[in-house]
Design a protein around this motif. Structure first.
Motif, PDB file in Angstrom:
ATOM      1  N   GLU A 270      -7.188   1.622  12.890  1.00  0.00           N
ATOM      2  CA  GLU A 270      -6.895   3.043  12.737  1.00  0.00           C
ATOM      3  C   GLU A 270      -5.569   3.413  13.397  1.00  0.00           C
ATOM      4  O   GLU A 270      -4.759   4.149  12.830  1.00  0.00           O
ATOM      5  CB  GLU A 270      -8.027   3.890  13.347  1.00  0.00           C
TER       6      GLU A 270
ATOM      7  N   ILE B  88       0.807   5.410   1.382  1.00  0.00           N
ATOM      8  CA  ILE B  88       0.152   6.341   2.284  1.00  0.00           C
ATOM      9  C   ILE B  88       0.549   7.775   1.965  1.00  0.00           C
ATOM     10  O   ILE B  88       1.586   8.038   1.362  1.00  0.00           O
ATOM     11  CB  ILE B  88       0.503   6.039   3.765  1.00  0.00           C
ATOM     12  N   TYR B  89      -0.327   8.678   2.368  1.00  0.00           N
ATOM     13  CA  TYR B  89      -0.053  10.114   2.294  1.00  0.00           C
ATOM     14  C   TYR B  89       0.227  10.617   3.695  1.00  0.00           C
ATOM     15  O   TYR B  89      -0.485  10.268   4.645  1.00  0.00           O
ATOM     16  CB  TYR B  89      -1.250  10.870   1.710  1.00  0.00           C
ATOM     17  N   LYS B  90       1.275  11.447   3.828  1.00  0.00           N
ATOM     18  CA  LYS B  90       1.583  12.104   5.092  1.00  0.00           C
ATOM     19  C   LYS B  90       1.757  13.591   4.834  1.00  0.00           C
ATOM     20  O   LYS B  90       2.300  13.993   3.792  1.00  0.00           O
ATOM     21  CB  LYS B  90       2.885  11.569   5.696  1.00  0.00           C
TER      22      LYS B  90
ATOM     23  N   THR C 129      -2.347  10.270   8.870  1.00  0.00           N
ATOM     24  CA  THR C 129      -1.830   9.449   7.774  1.00  0.00           C
ATOM     25  C   THR C 129      -3.008   8.781   7.065  1.00  0.00           C
ATOM     26  O   THR C 129      -3.937   8.295   7.711  1.00  0.00           O
ATOM     27  CB  THR C 129      -0.868   8.391   8.336  1.00  0.00           C
ATOM     28  N   THR C 130      -2.960   8.750   5.725  1.00  0.00           N
ATOM     29  CA  THR C 130      -4.082   8.258   4.934  1.00  0.00           C
ATOM     30  C   THR C 130      -3.597   7.290   3.870  1.00  0.00           C
ATOM     31  O   THR C 130      -2.588   7.544   3.204  1.00  0.00           O
ATOM     32  CB  THR C 130      -4.804   9.432   4.237  1.00  0.00           C
ATOM     33  N   VAL C 131      -4.301   6.166   3.697  1.00  0.00           N
ATOM     34  CA  VAL C 131      -3.996   5.232   2.618  1.00  0.00           C
ATOM     35  C   VAL C 131      -4.468   5.819   1.294  1.00  0.00           C
ATOM     36  O   VAL C 131      -5.566   6.381   1.204  1.00  0.00           O
ATOM     37  CB  VAL C 131      -4.662   3.873   2.862  1.00  0.00           C
TER      38      VAL C 131
ATOM     39  N   LEU D 274      -2.383   2.371  11.601  1.00  0.00           N
ATOM     40  CA  LEU D 274      -2.007   3.268  10.514  1.00  0.00           C
ATOM     41  C   LEU D 274      -1.378   4.543  11.058  1.00  0.00           C
ATOM     42  O   LEU D 274      -0.369   5.024  10.540  1.00  0.00           O
ATOM     43  CB  LEU D 274      -3.239   3.608   9.668  1.00  0.00           C
ATOM     44  N   ASP D 275      -1.963   5.094  12.129  1.00  0.00           N
ATOM     45  CA  ASP D 275      -1.468   6.337  12.726  1.00  0.00           C
ATOM     46  C   ASP D 275      -1.873   6.321  14.195  1.00  0.00           C
ATOM     47  O   ASP D 275      -3.044   6.532  14.515  1.00  0.00           O
ATOM     48  CB  ASP D 275      -2.069   7.538  11.996  1.00  0.00           C
TER      49      ASP D 275
ATOM     50  N   ARG E 209       3.648   2.022   2.545  1.00  0.00           N
ATOM     51  CA  ARG E 209       3.190   1.700   3.888  1.00  0.00           C
ATOM     52  C   ARG E 209       4.020   0.549   4.430  1.00  0.00           C
ATOM     53  O   ARG E 209       4.054  -0.531   3.837  1.00  0.00           O
ATOM     54  CB  ARG E 209       1.706   1.334   3.899  1.00  0.00           C
TER      55      ARG E 209
ATOM     56  N   LEU F  70       4.186  11.040  -0.732  1.00  0.00           N
ATOM     57  CA  LEU F  70       3.634   9.696  -0.803  1.00  0.00           C
ATOM     58  C   LEU F  70       4.728   8.715  -0.409  1.00  0.00           C
ATOM     59  O   LEU F  70       5.886   8.883  -0.780  1.00  0.00           O
ATOM     60  CB  LEU F  70       3.125   9.391  -2.214  1.00  0.00           C
TER      61      LEU F  70
ATOM     62  N   GLN G  32       0.828  -1.197   0.000  1.00  0.00           N
ATOM     63  CA  GLN G  32       0.000   0.000   0.000  1.00  0.00           C
ATOM     64  C   GLN G  32       0.866   1.252   0.000  1.00  0.00           C
ATOM     65  O   GLN G  32       2.066   1.207   0.317  1.00  0.00           O
ATOM     66  CB  GLN G  32      -0.926   0.011   1.222  1.00  0.00           C
TER      67      GLN G  32
END
Length: 327
Positions: free
Chosen positions: A239, A171-173, A190-192, A242-243, A212, A209, A169
């Motif tokens: 959740e 992720i965006y940070k 943090t978002t997938v 992920l973060d 993950r 980007l 995957q």
């Protein structure tokens, strides 16, 4: 006015910063002279009177009822001071100019004082850029995630597709610390990112980007001079895996050892940024490999001491400030 004795310790932070309280209490019980100062009090309630000599800047800083002799300060703890506070009735241009002058004058003079800094403001500022951190971490031998920073939708889409093809995957940070103003303080989680999420909006600003990393757990490694305090942070919801910042209630903690190769890389990284203190985030993969995420030159640590009794970060800070040695 009361003039403090030689060897004053100055803690520069906001009045509501409870993190410093155990350290200040420890130092006071040792008989050390500690003064708290917030930059918001300058120039309104604090007075600087300095002059340049062959040995550098000397003079005094009047803080409340105390007069600090700049040549008698042995250590500074630059924690989390407030912004300079200026009269509300001034127009924006005047306020911005006065704040800029206050910052350049006060920090320029105080920053020249030859004392222990935890950390020097310029050292803190040098870590503000995540791309710089990642490059430095890679150069000193720490493992880092595969990462791009881009405004190019073609590159972004190709990056996501390539990782998905490999079963990974993306992720965006946020590159910065989120959104902060006098009325708003928000952290961007943090978002997938899926391929369908990548569109022309990528071009609106710089976007980070990153692959993950599959985690067994995370580690917050707090460094105080020669001392390292590593705490494993184990997440128990999807959740928080992920973060972990989004669900502190789901976390458990335990003290862990730092592998020698990681410790060597961290010491080199601290040296690159001229830091005495740092809070560093790692992911630990199932095979035990540590992967560097970021370093916060002024990261929080008290919540870890509450979860891991006897951790000793506050004591290490008090020892350093009391000792005052610059190396």
């Amino acid at each position: 006015m009361v003039t403090p004795p030689s060897g004053t310790i100055v803690v520069v932070t906001s009045p509501d910063d409870a993190t410093v309280d155990p350290v200040v209490l420890d130092l006071t019980e040792r008989g050390e002279h500690v003064v708290r100062f917030d930059t918001a009090d300058f120039p309104g309630r604090a007075v600087l009177a300095s002059s340049l000599t062959g040995g550098g800047w000397g003079g005094t800083l009047h803080v409340g009822t105390r007069t600090l002799d700049l040549t008698r300060i042995k250590s500074w703890w630059w924690r989390r001071p407030s912004e300079f506070r200026l009269p509300d009735e001034w127009d924006d241009t005047t306020r911005k100019f006065a704040a800029s002058e206050a910052r350049a004058g006060l920090l320029g003079v105080l920053g020249s004082v030859p004392a222990l800094w935890v950390n020097h403001p310029l050292a803190n500022m040098s870590t503000n850029y995540k791309p710089l951190q990642l490059a430095a971490a890679a150069r000193v031998g720490l493992d880092i995630p595969d990462t791009i920073i881009t405004t190019d939708v073609v590159q972004a889409k190709a990056f996501v597709q390539a990782h998905h093809a490999g079963g990974r995957q993306v992720i965006y940070k946020a590159l910065g610390g989120g959104v902060r103003s006098e009325s708003l303080a928000a952290t961007v989680p943090t978002t997938v990112v899926d391929v369908g999420d990548v569109d022309a909006s990528i071009g609106s600003t710089a976007v980070l980007l990153q692959e993950r990393i599959v985690k067994a757990h995370e580690v917050r490694l707090t460094v105080v001079g020669p001392h390292m305090f590593a705490v494993a942070i184990e997440a128990h919801t999807e959740e928080s895996r992920l973060d972990f910042r989004v669900d502190y209630g789901s976390l458990t903690y335990r003290v862990v050892d730092v592998p020698g190769v990681v410790a060597a890389g961290v010491r080199a990284l601290m040296s690159v940024f001229h830091l005495y203190y740092g809070a560093i985030d790692f992911a630990v993969q199932p095979d035990g490999q540590w992967v560097f995420f970021e370093i916060n030159a002024n990261g929080q640590y008290r919540w870890l001491e509450k979860k891991c009794v006897g951790l000793g970060i506050s004591k290490a800070l008090a020892d350093a400030l009391a000792d005052g040695k610059m190396s």
